[in-house]
Design a protein around this motif. Structure first.
Motif, PDB file in Angstrom:
ATOM      1  N   ALA A 167      -0.246  -5.953 -12.396  1.00  0.00           N
ATOM      2  CA  ALA A 167       0.654  -5.024 -11.710  1.00  0.00           C
ATOM      3  C   ALA A 167       2.023  -4.883 -12.389  1.00  0.00           C
ATOM      4  O   ALA A 167       2.454  -3.763 -12.685  1.00  0.00           O
ATOM      5  CB  ALA A 167       0.812  -5.422 -10.243  1.00  0.00           C
ATOM      6  N   PRO A 168       2.745  -5.983 -12.681  1.00  0.00           N
ATOM      7  CA  PRO A 168       4.069  -5.814 -13.291  1.00  0.00           C
ATOM      8  C   PRO A 168       4.025  -5.166 -14.668  1.00  0.00           C
ATOM      9  O   PRO A 168       4.825  -4.268 -14.976  1.00  0.00           O
ATOM     10  CB  PRO A 168       4.607  -7.257 -13.367  1.00  0.00           C
ATOM     11  CG  PRO A 168       3.827  -8.011 -12.353  1.00  0.00           C
ATOM     12  CD  PRO A 168       2.465  -7.391 -12.368  1.00  0.00           C
ATOM     13  N   CYS A 172       0.832  -1.210   0.000  1.00  0.00           N
ATOM     14  CA  CYS A 172       0.000   0.000   0.000  1.00  0.00           C
ATOM     15  C   CYS A 172       0.865   1.259   0.000  1.00  0.00           C
ATOM     16  O   CYS A 172       0.564   2.232  -0.712  1.00  0.00           O
ATOM     17  CB  CYS A 172      -0.944  -0.007   1.198  1.00  0.00           C
ATOM     18  SG  CYS A 172      -2.241  -1.267   1.113  1.00  0.00           S
ATOM     19  N   PHE A 173       1.940   1.252   0.785  1.00  0.00           N
ATOM     20  CA  PHE A 173       2.863   2.390   0.787  1.00  0.00           C
ATOM     21  C   PHE A 173       3.551   2.537  -0.569  1.00  0.00           C
ATOM     22  O   PHE A 173       3.752   3.642  -1.068  1.00  0.00           O
ATOM     23  CB  PHE A 173       3.914   2.237   1.890  1.00  0.00           C
ATOM     24  CG  PHE A 173       3.406   2.557   3.268  1.00  0.00           C
ATOM     25  CD1 PHE A 173       2.449   3.533   3.473  1.00  0.00           C
ATOM     26  CD2 PHE A 173       3.894   1.883   4.376  1.00  0.00           C
ATOM     27  CE1 PHE A 173       1.972   3.840   4.743  1.00  0.00           C
ATOM     28  CE2 PHE A 173       3.440   2.178   5.656  1.00  0.00           C
ATOM     29  CZ  PHE A 173       2.481   3.160   5.843  1.00  0.00           C
ATOM     30  N   PHE A 174       3.915   1.401  -1.167  1.00  0.00           N
ATOM     31  CA  PHE A 174       4.540   1.422  -2.488  1.00  0.00           C
ATOM     32  C   PHE A 174       3.565   1.978  -3.524  1.00  0.00           C
ATOM     33  O   PHE A 174       3.962   2.739  -4.415  1.00  0.00           O
ATOM     34  CB  PHE A 174       4.990   0.013  -2.869  1.00  0.00           C
ATOM     35  CG  PHE A 174       5.789  -0.059  -4.152  1.00  0.00           C
ATOM     36  CD1 PHE A 174       6.804   0.849  -4.419  1.00  0.00           C
ATOM     37  CD2 PHE A 174       5.523  -1.041  -5.094  1.00  0.00           C
ATOM     38  CE1 PHE A 174       7.546   0.778  -5.602  1.00  0.00           C
ATOM     39  CE2 PHE A 174       6.253  -1.119  -6.273  1.00  0.00           C
ATOM     40  CZ  PHE A 174       7.262  -0.212  -6.524  1.00  0.00           C
ATOM     41  N   ALA A 175       2.303   1.610  -3.392  1.00  0.00           N
ATOM     42  CA  ALA A 175       1.273   2.136  -4.295  1.00  0.00           C
ATOM     43  C   ALA A 175       1.191   3.661  -4.194  1.00  0.00           C
ATOM     44  O   ALA A 175       1.048   4.363  -5.206  1.00  0.00           O
ATOM     45  CB  ALA A 175      -0.081   1.505  -3.977  1.00  0.00           C
ATOM     46  N   VAL A 235      -1.495  -2.476  -7.418  1.00  0.00           N
ATOM     47  CA  VAL A 235      -0.637  -2.744  -6.258  1.00  0.00           C
ATOM     48  C   VAL A 235      -1.387  -2.475  -4.961  1.00  0.00           C
ATOM     49  O   VAL A 235      -1.253  -3.220  -3.984  1.00  0.00           O
ATOM     50  CB  VAL A 235       0.659  -1.909  -6.338  1.00  0.00           C
ATOM     51  CG1 VAL A 235       1.458  -2.016  -5.035  1.00  0.00           C
ATOM     52  CG2 VAL A 235       1.523  -2.373  -7.501  1.00  0.00           C
ATOM     53  N   LEU A 236      -2.199  -1.415  -4.942  1.00  0.00           N
ATOM     54  CA  LEU A 236      -2.988  -1.101  -3.749  1.00  0.00           C
ATOM     55  C   LEU A 236      -3.980  -2.222  -3.437  1.00  0.00           C
ATOM     56  O   LEU A 236      -4.101  -2.668  -2.293  1.00  0.00           O
ATOM     57  CB  LEU A 236      -3.733   0.216  -3.945  1.00  0.00           C
ATOM     58  CG  LEU A 236      -4.656   0.648  -2.796  1.00  0.00           C
ATOM     59  CD1 LEU A 236      -3.853   0.904  -1.533  1.00  0.00           C
ATOM     60  CD2 LEU A 236      -5.452   1.884  -3.184  1.00  0.00           C
ATOM     61  N   LEU A 237      -4.700  -2.686  -4.459  1.00  0.00           N
ATOM     62  CA  LEU A 237      -5.670  -3.763  -4.255  1.00  0.00           C
ATOM     63  C   LEU A 237      -4.979  -5.054  -3.826  1.00  0.00           C
ATOM     64  O   LEU A 237      -5.485  -5.792  -2.974  1.00  0.00           O
ATOM     65  CB  LEU A 237      -6.479  -3.988  -5.531  1.00  0.00           C
ATOM     66  CG  LEU A 237      -7.438  -2.858  -5.910  1.00  0.00           C
ATOM     67  CD1 LEU A 237      -8.013  -3.086  -7.294  1.00  0.00           C
ATOM     68  CD2 LEU A 237      -8.560  -2.742  -4.877  1.00  0.00           C
TER      69      LEU A 237
END
Length: 201
Positions: free
Chosen positions: A118-119, A65-68, A86-88
């Motif tokens: 995501a990737p 979530c932080f990376f998102a 990424v968040l989901l």
């Protein structure tokens, strides 16, 4: 602000570090069949193993979530599909640490399927920042692997006797991708910023 964004990106290395714990935890549980039982089955074992696994899942999810958020603040696109995926995926991992696999809330009704895009979404979104054909190829290969693995699972082609081993092997490139993505984005984006500051000075 740049330091904050950089921290959001770099902390994503927690994803693969905590994943190593989850992938390997089953191997040290007495009598646990790592070949047949999935990673999530560890949550049904003795408390010392179960809670280590569940905490690791939550750490992975929060880090995602932080990376998102870091992706959103760095993204050149107004609409960031990589941030959303990424968040989901992060929310699904947090739920996997809160609820065990007996409930549909585990992985939030299979929100983990967003690992498929995501990737690829990330590599396309940051194509002009990262500028690495090798990373683009790797990201596309990881997305393809996810599609292929989900097909094998839903089609019932993976024998139950080796389901756990296959999942653990699959998790290595899945979670390893986050570490590589964080490194590539951090090194290219912030080195570019430093060059711009040096030029303007």
């Amino acid at each position: 602000m740049i330091f904050f964004i950089k921290a959001l990106v770099k902390q994503a290395h927690l994803i693969w570090i905590a994943s190593i714990i989850n992938i390997g935890l089953g191997f040290v549980i007495p009598g646990f069949d790592v070949f047949a039982k999935s990673i999530s089955h560890v949550a049904l074992e003795a408390p010392v193993f179960a809670y280590t696994h569940r905490i690791a899942d939550i750490v992975i999810g929060i880090s995602m979530c932080f990376f998102a958020l870091g992706i959103q603040l760095t993204s050149p696109s107004r609409v960031s599909f990589s941030m959303a995926s990424v968040l989901l995926l992060g929310l699904s991992m947090i739920s996997a640490g809160i609820w065990t696999l007996e409930t549909p809330l585990h992985l939030l009704y299979n929100l983990s399927i967003f690992m498929i895009i995501a990737p690829l979404a990330f590599s396309l979104e940051f194509k002009n920042i990262i500028k690495s054909p090798s990373f683009e190829l790797f990201s596309a290969a990881v997305s393809f692997l996810h599609v292929f693995m989900f097909w094998l699972i839903y089609a019932g082609f993976i024998p139950s006797e080796i389901n756990g081993l296959v999942q653990r092997m699959w998790a290595i490139p899945t979670m390893g991708w986050f570490g590589i993505a964080a490194y590539m984005l951090g090194s290219r984006q912030f080195s570019a910023n430093n060059s711009m500051h040096a030029t303007s000075a």
